[in-house]
Design a protein around this motif. Structure first.
Motif, PDB file in Angstrom:
ATOM      1  N   ILE A 210       1.038  -1.125  -0.077  1.00  0.00           N
ATOM      2  CA  ILE A 210      -0.058  -0.342   0.042  1.00  0.00           C
ATOM      3  C   ILE A 210       0.647   1.152   0.220  1.00  0.00           C
ATOM      4  O   ILE A 210       0.613   2.759  -0.208  1.00  0.00           O
ATOM      5  CB  ILE A 210      -1.272   0.213   1.164  1.00  0.00           C
ATOM      6  N   LYS A 211       1.518   1.218  -0.205  1.00  0.00           N
ATOM      7  CA  LYS A 211       3.085   2.448   0.186  1.00  0.00           C
ATOM      8  C   LYS A 211       3.093   2.955  -1.531  1.00  0.00           C
ATOM      9  O   LYS A 211       3.826   3.788  -1.285  1.00  0.00           O
ATOM     10  CB  LYS A 211       4.103   2.175   1.079  1.00  0.00           C
ATOM     11  N   LYS A 212       2.815   1.582  -2.345  1.00  0.00           N
ATOM     12  CA  LYS A 212       3.911   2.676  -3.665  1.00  0.00           C
ATOM     13  C   LYS A 212       2.895   1.901  -4.463  1.00  0.00           C
ATOM     14  O   LYS A 212       1.733   1.818  -5.967  1.00  0.00           O
ATOM     15  CB  LYS A 212       4.328   1.155  -4.351  1.00  0.00           C
ATOM     16  N   ILE A 213       1.535   2.150  -4.401  1.00  0.00           N
ATOM     17  CA  ILE A 213      -0.122   1.981  -5.098  1.00  0.00           C
ATOM     18  C   ILE A 213      -0.258   2.990  -6.428  1.00  0.00           C
ATOM     19  O   ILE A 213       0.232   4.247  -5.823  1.00  0.00           O
ATOM     20  CB  ILE A 213      -1.623   2.475  -4.459  1.00  0.00           C
ATOM     21  N   GLN A 214      -0.618   2.701  -7.440  1.00  0.00           N
ATOM     22  CA  GLN A 214       0.108   3.835  -8.710  1.00  0.00           C
ATOM     23  C   GLN A 214      -1.432   3.309  -9.027  1.00  0.00           C
ATOM     24  O   GLN A 214      -2.467   2.744  -9.483  1.00  0.00           O
ATOM     25  CB  GLN A 214       0.485   1.971 -10.018  1.00  0.00           C
ATOM     26  N   VAL A 215      -2.292   5.299  -8.894  1.00  0.00           N
ATOM     27  CA  VAL A 215      -2.953   5.769  -9.767  1.00  0.00           C
ATOM     28  C   VAL A 215      -2.685   5.849 -11.222  1.00  0.00           C
ATOM     29  O   VAL A 215      -1.973   6.675 -11.734  1.00  0.00           O
ATOM     30  CB  VAL A 215      -3.440   6.548  -9.386  1.00  0.00           C
ATOM     31  N   ILE A 216      -3.810   5.036 -11.758  1.00  0.00           N
ATOM     32  CA  ILE A 216      -3.397   5.265 -13.521  1.00  0.00           C
ATOM     33  C   ILE A 216      -4.822   6.177 -14.510  1.00  0.00           C
ATOM     34  O   ILE A 216      -5.707   5.631 -13.424  1.00  0.00           O
ATOM     35  CB  ILE A 216      -3.659   3.970 -14.512  1.00  0.00           C
ATOM     36  N   ARG A 217      -4.545   6.728 -14.860  1.00  0.00           N
ATOM     37  CA  ARG A 217      -5.822   8.297 -15.866  1.00  0.00           C
ATOM     38  C   ARG A 217      -5.588   8.079 -17.032  1.00  0.00           C
ATOM     39  O   ARG A 217      -4.312   8.297 -17.740  1.00  0.00           O
ATOM     40  CB  ARG A 217      -5.938   9.514 -14.720  1.00  0.00           C
ATOM     41  N   ILE A 218      -6.067   8.155 -18.255  1.00  0.00           N
ATOM     42  CA  ILE A 218      -5.474   7.500 -19.655  1.00  0.00           C
ATOM     43  C   ILE A 218      -6.731   9.494 -19.898  1.00  0.00           C
ATOM     44  O   ILE A 218      -8.464   9.117 -19.765  1.00  0.00           O
ATOM     45  CB  ILE A 218      -6.880   6.826 -20.281  1.00  0.00           C
ATOM     46  N   ILE A 219      -5.891  10.082 -20.431  1.00  0.00           N
ATOM     47  CA  ILE A 219      -6.577  11.844 -20.471  1.00  0.00           C
ATOM     48  C   ILE A 219      -6.404  11.632 -22.380  1.00  0.00           C
ATOM     49  O   ILE A 219      -5.105  11.866 -22.496  1.00  0.00           O
ATOM     50  CB  ILE A 219      -6.080  12.952 -19.757  1.00  0.00           C
TER      51      ILE A 219
END
Length: 280
Positions: A210-219
């Protein structure tokens, strides 16, 4: 001699296995996993792409809500009797046949009913009698009111109109990687943040990092990635780490290299017991 060889072989296997486990535990996964090289890594907090949920909530106090897909709205023409309201209640993505087939005069229909339960479809458009297909997603309530006033104003003079959101549509995000229930989850409009998403996915499993959660968003076809540290959010109250999510975001929880006592150590203790039985 046979006993000596057995002891040497078992000792070599035990040392090799424990060395491999220790090496895995000592590795530091600082690189982003499974992210293509062309992805844009965002490091700034409260950037134009990613904002902290706390900062976003503060900003929203000074901004109007923008309509989204699956929101349900009512449109009322103020000052008119709405006794025929039920005859023209909107369906899930459209309206009843009584409004379509012209069974009542359009001026009378518009003046007396208004439109209830208009659902904004997955494409962001809503279907209204006479106005047709109107894109409402992304508009504020005031902007939607002005647009509908203009569209419907072609058929009658509207003294005043109100647009009311009666239900806020769910938002969907994907939570992947080391969580108990990976997959697509639905979140309420006011629960769009990393903590709520990971919690809804059953939290990280024993290997989830949980220290390295990646939030990925496509724009516009570009992938943006921001790292969130939920451990710091929970233990150090670093509110920047609980990033606000958008509909369609992806969360990836990578695998930690930590040693688990039950799965990683206990088998080798059992193996050591076997070793003692063979060599004694």
């Amino acid at each position: 001699m046979g006993r000596f060889y057995k002891k040497a072989i078992v000792t070599a296997l035990l040392v090799s296995a424990l060395s491999t486990t220790a090496f895995a535990a000592s590795k530091d996964n600082t690189d982003y996993e499974n992210i293509p090289p062309e992805a844009v890594i965002v490091t700034d907090f409260n950037s134009d792409i990613f904002k902290s949920s706390a900062f976003s909530n503060y900003d929203n106090e000074h901004q109007q809500y923008r309509l989204s897909k699956y929101d349900i709205i009512n449109v009322s023409i103020v000052g008119f009797n709405d006794s025929l309201n039920k005859s023209n209640t909107m369906g899930r993505y459209g309206y009843t046949s009584s409004a379509i087939n012209g069974s009542v005069n359009y001026n009378s229909t518009l003046a007396q009913t208004g439109f209830n339960d208009i659902v904004i479809g997955p494409d962001g458009y809503a279907q209204l009698p006479y106005a047709g297909s109107v894109k409402l997603a992304g508009l504020t309530v005031d902007e939607a009111k002005d647009l509908l006033t203009m569209k419907l104003g072609r058929y009658l003079k509207i003294p005043s109109m109100s647009v009311i959101v009666t239900s806020y549509g769910p938002r969907k995000v994907q939570v992947l990687g080391e969580v108990e229930k990976p997959g697509i989850i639905e979140l309420a409009a006011d629960d769009m943040n990393v903590l709520a998403a990971v919690t809804s996915a059953g939290w990280a499993n024993k290997y989830g990092r949980i220290k390295k959660i990646q939030v990925i968003r496509i724009i516009d076809g570009v992938m943006y990635v921001k790292e969130a540290n939920l451990k710091d959010y929970i233990e150090k109250h670093d509110i920047r780490q609980n990033i606000e999510l958008k509909d369609g975001d992806i969360l990836y929880i990578p695998r930690s290299n930590k040693i688990d006592l039950q799965d990683d150590i206990m088998p080798w203790i059992s193996f050591y017991g076997l070793y003692k039985n063979i060599t004694d």
